[in-house]
Structures are given as structure tokens and as C-alpha cells.
Write a protein that holds these residues in place. Structure first.
Motif, PDB file in Angstrom:
ATOM      1  N   LEU A   1      15.516   4.203  16.734  1.00 62.78           N
ATOM      2  CA  LEU A   1      16.738   4.572  16.529  1.00 62.78           C
ATOM      3  C   LEU A   1      17.640   3.561  17.287  1.00 62.78           C
ATOM      4  O   LEU A   1      18.880   3.344  16.757  1.00 62.78           O
ATOM      5  CB  LEU A   1      17.168   5.935  17.036  1.00 62.78           C
ATOM      6  CG  LEU A   1      16.466   7.165  16.060  1.00 62.78           C
ATOM      7  CD1 LEU A   1      16.625   8.343  16.546  1.00 62.78           C
ATOM      8  CD2 LEU A   1      17.082   7.165  14.832  1.00 62.78           C
ATOM      9  N   LYS A   2      17.469   2.962  18.333  1.00 60.66           N
ATOM     10  CA  LYS A   2      18.282   1.860  18.710  1.00 60.66           C
ATOM     11  C   LYS A   2      18.259   0.744  17.775  1.00 60.66           C
ATOM     12  O   LYS A   2      19.378   0.188  17.618  1.00 60.66           O
ATOM     13  CB  LYS A   2      17.720   1.498  20.174  1.00 60.66           C
ATOM     14  CG  LYS A   2      18.592   0.427  20.836  1.00 60.66           C
ATOM     15  CD  LYS A   2      17.922   0.023  22.379  1.00 60.66           C
ATOM     16  CE  LYS A   2      18.745  -0.906  22.894  1.00 60.66           C
ATOM     17  NZ  LYS A   2      18.293  -1.192  24.518  1.00 60.66           N
ATOM     18  N   VAL A   3      17.080   0.382  17.479  1.00 58.31           N
ATOM     19  CA  VAL A   3      16.864  -0.561  16.290  1.00 58.31           C
ATOM     20  C   VAL A   3      17.704  -0.385  15.195  1.00 58.31           C
ATOM     21  O   VAL A   3      18.437  -1.341  14.641  1.00 58.31           O
ATOM     22  CB  VAL A   3      15.489  -0.826  15.855  1.00 58.31           C
ATOM     23  CG1 VAL A   3      15.329  -1.418  14.587  1.00 58.31           C
ATOM     24  CG2 VAL A   3      14.520  -1.616  16.986  1.00 58.31           C
ATOM     25  N   ALA A   4      17.618   1.030  14.609  1.00 59.12           N
ATOM     26  CA  ALA A   4      18.434   1.143  13.479  1.00 59.12           C
ATOM     27  C   ALA A   4      19.994   0.954  13.622  1.00 59.12           C
ATOM     28  O   ALA A   4      20.829   0.380  12.897  1.00 59.12           O
ATOM     29  CB  ALA A   4      18.458   2.563  13.163  1.00 59.12           C
ATOM     30  N   HIS A   5      20.415   1.168  14.936  1.00 63.59           N
ATOM     31  CA  HIS A   5      21.949   1.099  15.183  1.00 63.59           C
ATOM     32  C   HIS A   5      22.129  -0.153  15.242  1.00 63.59           C
ATOM     33  O   HIS A   5      23.392  -0.773  14.776  1.00 63.59           O
ATOM     34  CB  HIS A   5      22.010   1.705  16.544  1.00 63.59           C
ATOM     35  CG  HIS A   5      23.514   1.756  17.045  1.00 63.59           C
ATOM     36  ND1 HIS A   5      24.503   2.480  16.223  1.00 63.59           N
ATOM     37  CD2 HIS A   5      24.433   1.240  17.995  1.00 63.59           C
ATOM     38  CE1 HIS A   5      25.968   2.287  16.619  1.00 63.59           C
ATOM     39  NE2 HIS A   5      25.744   1.431  17.699  1.00 63.59           N
ATOM     40  N   ASN A   6      21.442  -1.083  15.922  1.00 66.25           N
ATOM     41  CA  ASN A   6      21.689  -2.522  16.119  1.00 66.25           C
ATOM     42  C   ASN A   6      21.734  -3.225  14.751  1.00 66.25           C
ATOM     43  O   ASN A   6      22.554  -4.090  14.488  1.00 66.25           O
ATOM     44  CB  ASN A   6      20.625  -3.323  17.030  1.00 66.25           C
ATOM     45  CG  ASN A   6      21.050  -2.851  18.613  1.00 66.25           C
ATOM     46  OD1 ASN A   6      22.236  -2.414  18.722  1.00 66.25           O
ATOM     47  ND2 ASN A   6      20.285  -3.087  19.342  1.00 66.25           N
ATOM     48  N   ILE A   7      20.532  -2.914  13.854  1.00 68.04           N
ATOM     49  CA  ILE A   7      20.981  -3.323  12.447  1.00 68.04           C
ATOM     50  C   ILE A   7      22.299  -3.031  11.701  1.00 68.04           C
ATOM     51  O   ILE A   7      22.666  -3.879  11.091  1.00 68.04           O
ATOM     52  CB  ILE A   7      19.472  -2.744  11.589  1.00 68.04           C
ATOM     53  CG1 ILE A   7      18.222  -3.610  12.311  1.00 68.04           C
ATOM     54  CG2 ILE A   7      19.662  -3.292  10.190  1.00 68.04           C
ATOM     55  CD1 ILE A   7      17.008  -3.087  11.568  1.00 68.04           C
TER      56      ILE A   7
END
Ligand SMILES: OC[C@@H]1[C@@H](O)[C@H](O)[C@@H](O)c2[nH]c(CCc3ccccc3)c[n+]21
Length: 448
Positions: free
Chosen positions: A191-197
Motif C-alpha cells: 500500500l506504500k508502493v501504491a501511494h508512491n506510484i
């Protein structure tokens, strides 16, 4: 007689992505990316297949474009391989990489074919993964640097830009389920990856606006119509949660500037909610010109006490399926389009992927009689037509895929192309579905 005529300016196209078709994985200065690495680890991919050669489109692009021309296909969605441009992900530029894409774009334009470029279709430079990949805010800035160079080089030639392909898949399959590169299994990281994307998406859209370019920019999301297995309260809640997990988390952030309350509450309780600020959400909510959607099938879900972390599991129904095991459910495309139109202010939509894998064979006459694929495409185009009639601002349709290609974890075992690829000889065979689609384009609609 054209029974279902589409709007005059409707965009008819086909789609591919760099890692799945180009090959030349280490040629002309290209750097390693996370799919080069992931496929090199035994066990990750069906029969340890990889994209080292794929369809060798890097060398065969001209003859492939000639096929597009022969079929009368006037729009082509493809992706740029970031590691061809920046072998290390940032800094040093590989001119040969830029020259390849300039040749490709000019070859398309010379044939009257409009390019639609996806900046990121999953192939992160490995050097960036080595510093944390999308969990690292520096990678967000390196993506902006990469996008800026692409806009400077090709912004005047390319009318349609897509920042990211399917942040949900990158996040969940790559960082929660671990079945895609980089093979991480951690929902909090996912979910951190999704946010940064999403942050990188918003920053690139803002950059595009600042460069006064003439094209349109958007993002592609994989979306599915979510149905509950029964009308029980638990199953209905499971469907709402799965809809939030796959669809609303991204749609609300991008189009409404906030993550959905119910999912923030649930993720917080599960201790997987990423950190984010109001400023982040403003950046993510940068206005886009269109929403790209990839639709393949619906999802039927039920409450499942043992399913971590959402207590939701998918049903495997005994209905007609494609070779991927995905239920053939055309009505789900109509439902999705109507819901998007209603819930997100009638935003312009492009279907950036729709298609089907079937176990194609070349018959004794050297033909591929893929009636199953024609049936799948016919039924889904009919639902797209119905949605347009009911007011949806659907502006185009890119069929997945132009060529049979590397189907990620399934390797070359799954064929989505309307053009058959014999990987032993790199020979192309135009399937019956390609001729059928060529007629749809010529008639701007469906005849039967
Ligand atoms: O699986 C067919 C295509 C891929 O080849 C494309 O690269 C990718 O954009 C794409 N997305 C989807 C739907 C989401 C999904 C992706 C991968 C695995 C399962 C579901 C299907 N497809």
C-alpha cells in the motif's frame, strides 16, 4: 449493414507493453530491470520463461507495424522501457534507447498510426529496486525525471500519454502476493508502493500540464465489476470491501482526491494503512484528461473468515472461462462503465485493454481459426456500445493484445494476440480475430 455503429471519432486500437514483446533485454545500452531479474530466478515463471527475446519486436518493429497498416489499425498503445532510457534509472541517458523509440514512433506516424504511450508498464530499472523501489520517495522523483525527458523528446509527436499501467497489480501482485516482480509479500509495503506510484502519477500529470503540450494524459487502472456470492450481509460486505480494495482505493484518490473512508478505517485496523498527507492527495488528484480502464472479467466474492487480510475470497464459478481461468462476463464491462460514469462525473474513458487468451493452434492450412476470441471480443464490444448508448463518454478501445507475447508469470503459455507468434521462428500469423477486428474498424462498428 452496420448494426452497432460507434461514434465517428471513436479510437480503435491494439495494445502491447515493452517487456512483453521487445526482447533485446541487454542490447544497445539497456539496463537491467526488475523483470529481467525476477524471470532469472528459477520457479518464478512458468517453465522459467523470460523476456530476453520475447517477440524480438525491438528488431522486428517495422514488419510488425506493416501488419498494423495491413489490418487498418490506426491506434497503437505501447510502453517505453525506462531502463532503455536511463540504464540506472536516473542520471546517465542512453541515446540508443531514445533513438529506438524515435524510430518506432516515426514508423507509426509514417503509416498514419497514432501512438499512445504508457510510461510505466511494470519494468522498473533494477538499480532503483536496489534502493527500495517504489517504497523510496527518490524513485518518485526519478520517474518524474524520466517522464520529463520523454515529454521533451516525444511530447510533440504523441497525442496520448498514460503515466502508469495498473498500480493495483504493481502493488498487490508485486508486493503483497509476490507473484510478480519484485516478488515481495507484505501488504503494508504494497500500500506504500501504491501511494508512491499515485504520487508519481500526479507529479507527472502536473509536469505535462506545465509543458503546454497538445496531447491528453491519463492513467490506466485494472477494474472489475464485483459481485457478492449471496445476498447475505457478510457476503455483501465482502463485495464492498473487495470493490474498495481493487477499484475505489485508486479511483477515489485520483478522481476525488481522497482515499475511501471505509478502506482507510479497515487498513488502519489491519495496521497496513500507508502514511500520507493532504498535500499528497492534492498532487494525486491532479486533473486527468481520461481514465484508462483494463477490463477482462468480473469478480464474485464471499466472506471468508480465514482469508488474510480482508476476509474475502473469490469464487471459482463453473461458467465459460478463457485460458487464464477468467470467467467470460461481458455484462461486467457495461456495469463498470455505467458505475464509473455515475460515480466519477462522467469522465472520459478509454478501454486501454480488453481481450482473451485461448489455446490457439495453427491448423493444417496455416490459419488460426480463433472463433472463441472473436466471440469474446464481439460480446464485450456490444456491451461497450450499450454503455455509449446509455451516455457513457467512452472514447476508445485498445484490444489486448496485438501480438501473442510474454504473459508475466504464465510465460509464453498464454496467447492473447490477434496475431499469432511462433517463438521458434518469430513468424507472425494473422489470426481470424485480426481480420474480424479489421472489419469492425473499417465499419466503425459491429455488423451482425
Ligand atoms: O493478462 C493479460 C494482460 C497483461 O498481459 C497486461 O500486461 C496487463 O496490463 C494486464 N492486466 C490485466 C488485468 C489485471 C491482471 C494482471 C495480471 C494478472 C491478473 C490480472 C490483464 N493484463
Amino acid at each position: 449493414m452496420v448494426k452497432y455503429k460507434f461514434p465517428d471519432d471513436f479510437i480503435w486500437g491494439v495494445a502491447t507493453s515493452a517487456y512483453q514483446i521487445e526482447g533485446a533485454y541487454n542490447k544497445d545500452g539497456k539496463g537491467e530491470n526488475i523483470w529481467d531479474r525476477f524471470t532469472s530466478i528459477p520457479g518464478n515463471i512458468y517453465k522459467n520463461h523470460n523476456g530476453n527475446v520475447a517477440c524480438d519486436h525491438y528488431h522486428l518493429y517495422q514488419s510488425d507495424i506493416n501488419i498494423l497498416k495491413e489490418l487498418g489499425i490506426k491506434n497503437y498503445r505501447f510502453s517505453i522501457s525506462w531502463a532503455r532510457i536511463f540504464p540506472d534509472g536516473y542520471g546517465k541517458v542512453n541515446q540508443k534507447g531514445i533513438e529506438y523509440y524515435r524510430r518506432l514512433i516515426n514508423a507509426l506516424l509514417d503509416k498514419g498510426i497514432q501512438p499512445a504511450i504508457t510510461l510505466y508498464h511494470w519494468d522498473l530499472p533494477q538499480e532503483l529496486q536496489d534502493i527500495g523501489g517504489w517504497t523510496n520517495k527518490k524513485v518518485v522523483d526519478y520517474f518524474v525525471e524520466y517522464a520529463e525527458l520523454m515529454f521533451k523528446e516525444f511530447g510533440d509527436l504523441v497525442p496520448i500519454w498514460i503515466t502508469h499501467n495498473e498500480p493495483w497489480v504493481v502493488s498487490i501482485l508485486g508486493h503483497a502476493w509476490g507473484v510478480h516482480a519484485p516478488g515481495i509479500k507484505d501488504y503494508k509495503i504494497a500500500l506504500k508502493v501504491a501511494h508512491n506510484i499515485l504520487l508519481s502519477h500526479g507529479k507527472v500529470v502536473k509536469l505535462y500540464r506545465s509543458m503546454s503540450l497538445k496531447g491528453k494524459i491519463g492513467i490506466t487502472l485494472n477494474l472489475s465489476s464485483i459481485h457478492s456470492a449471496t445476498d447475505s450481509e457478510k457476503d455483501l460486505l465482502a463485495a464492498k470491501i473487495y470493490d474498495g480494495f481493487m477499484n475505489r482505493w485508486f479511483l477515489d484518490a485520483i478522481l476525488k482526491g481522497s482515499y475511501p473512508e471505509d478502506m482507510k478505517k479497515l487498513y488502519n485496523e489491519l495496521n497496513i494503512l500507508p502514511q500520507f498527507s493532504d498535500d499528497d492527495m492534492k498532487i494525486i488528484n491532479e486533473r486527468i484528461d481520461f481514465l484508462g480502464i483494463n477490463y477482462y472479467t468480473r469478480s464474485v466474492v464471499k466472506y471468508d473468515e480465514n482469508a488474510y487480510p480482508l476476509k474475502v475470497s473469490m469464487l471459482d464459478l463453473d461458467n465459460p472461462k478463457t485460458d487464464m481461468g477468467w470467467e467470460i462476463y461481458p455484462k461486467g464491462l457495461y456495469e463498470l462503465l455505467i458505475n464509473l460514469h455515475k460515480n466519477y462525473d462522467g469522465i472520459d474513458i478509454l478501454i486501454t485493454e480488453n481481450g482473451a487468451a485461448f489455446n490457439d493452434i495453427v491448423n493444417y492450412k496455416g490459419k488460426v481459426v480463433d472463433d472463441y476470441r472473436i466471440d469474446y471480443l464481439y460480446r464485450h464490444l456490444l456491451e461497450a456500445y450499450r454503455a455509449i448508448c446509455d451516455g457513457v463518454n467512452l472514447k476508445g478501445y485498445y484490444l489486448w493484445s496485438f501480438l501473442d507475447n510474454f504473459e508475466w508469470a504464465e510465460g509464453y503459455s498464454k496467447r492473447f494476440g490477434i496475431v499469432f507468434v511462433d517463438y521458434n521462428t518469430q513468424k507472425r500469423i494473422i489470426k481470424d480475430s485480426a481480420y474480424w477486428y479489421s472489419d469492425v474498424i473499417k465499419n466503425n462498428g459491429i455488423t451482425e
